[in-house]
Write a protein that holds these residues in place. Sequence first.
Motif, short mmCIF file in Angstrom:
data_model
loop_
_atom_site.label_atom_id
_atom_site.label_comp_id
_atom_site.label_asym_id
_atom_site.label_seq_id
_atom_site.Cartn_x
_atom_site.Cartn_y
_atom_site.Cartn_z
N SER A 135 0.72 -1.16 -0.03
CA SER A 135 -0.03 -0.05 -0.13
C SER A 135 0.94 1.18 -0.05
O SER A 135 0.49 2.33 -0.76
CB SER A 135 -1.13 0.01 1.25
N PHE A 136 1.82 1.33 0.92
CA PHE A 136 2.87 2.33 0.90
C PHE A 136 3.53 2.56 -0.57
O PHE A 136 3.64 3.72 -1.16
CB PHE A 136 4.05 1.88 1.80
N PHE A 137 3.90 1.46 -1.19
CA PHE A 137 4.57 1.55 -2.62
C PHE A 137 3.47 2.25 -3.51
O PHE A 137 3.93 2.95 -4.40
CB PHE A 137 5.01 0.28 -3.08
N SER A 138 2.29 1.77 -3.32
CA SER A 138 1.12 2.15 -4.41
C SER A 138 1.05 3.73 -4.24
O SER A 138 0.93 4.47 -5.06
CB SER A 138 0.00 1.40 -3.93
N LEU A 139 0.82 3.94 -3.12
CA LEU A 139 0.56 5.68 -2.73
C LEU A 139 2.12 6.48 -3.35
O LEU A 139 1.68 7.49 -3.83
CB LEU A 139 0.30 5.85 -1.24
N ALA A 140 3.24 5.83 -3.15
CA ALA A 140 4.29 6.62 -3.54
C ALA A 140 4.39 6.62 -4.97
O ALA A 140 4.68 7.79 -5.64
CB ALA A 140 5.52 6.09 -2.75
N GLN A 141 3.86 5.76 -5.61
CA GLN A 141 3.73 5.66 -7.08
C GLN A 141 2.76 6.58 -7.58
O GLN A 141 3.27 7.49 -8.53
CB GLN A 141 3.70 4.18 -7.51
N GLN A 142 1.67 6.55 -6.88
CA GLN A 142 0.52 7.44 -7.36
C GLN A 142 0.85 8.92 -6.85
O GLN A 142 0.44 9.78 -7.97
CB GLN A 142 -0.89 7.17 -6.65
N THR A 143 1.29 9.30 -6.09
CA THR A 143 1.93 10.67 -5.56
C THR A 143 3.16 11.11 -6.35
O THR A 143 3.24 12.30 -6.53
CB THR A 143 2.14 10.76 -3.93
#
Length: 295
Positions: free
Chosen positions: A25-33
């Motif tokens: 989830s952390f990786f996904s948010l960093a990718q999105q942001t």
Amino acid sequence: MEYFTQGKSFIFTTEIRDNPALRNSFFSLAQQTFDLDFEPWYQGGGWQDRYLPHALVYDGQVAANVSVNRISFRLGGRRRTYLQLGTVMTHPKYRGMGLSRFLMETVLQTWSDRCDGMYLFANETVLDFYPKFGFVRAEEAQPFLPATPQTPIPLCRLDPGNQADRALLLNAYHCSNPFSSFFMEENDGLLLFYALGPFRDLLYAPLEKNAVAILEEDGDTLFCHELLGQWAGDLEKTLNQLARPHTRRIGLGFTPKDKLPGMTWQPGEEHLFVLSGKENPFAGQKLFFPTISHA
């Protein structure tokens, strides 16, 4: 610890790396942001204990985060411990709920007395946010010098996925940068973030030397992000031996110990903030955080 707002209960945690669901989830948010891919760094063993997310979790997903990067520097011969805050992000569904404020206050309460200085780099959209927590603007100065290319040093490109090449890179890093007055120490993880990610194709080694150069070309400018390990000769000669025949200017990703002929300083491209009341090494002197220390 919990944070309640607008009828929702967010759970605070620093246990992200070893929790597969939260890590993804952390990786996904960093990718999105930030369009930032942490996966190669994690899979390559680069995520070590010096990088510590502070996150708020809702319904099993990372809703917001502020990461603490614990970095040891050698500055003018003195060992300093600075904390860089980074990966400050909030999921779009939870913006405007005070999550970043809660995390910033928690980080400052936890860490401000455990370091010599604290700093961060901000983008244009949040320049008014960090002063609310006691951060003030500071200015990096990046050195540039004219190039006079000489007979080149033979170089081979390194592959950080190759065990021998990675060992050479780390050994050279552990020898430090002999030309730098402001060097990041004992942080293999942050070095590997760059080596396995944005600088993967920029790693070069001279033949038969325990040394590595991180080099990037942009037109007629050569950016020398780092010179790690054992280099013969002085800095000016070494840089010009690394330059190509068409190179007209050389930019450094570190602060040299000595002023070189024709060297000028340009303001850093990022917006730097330092925590008021702690050390500000940029006050009264020209310094540039090593490129490989930017988290």
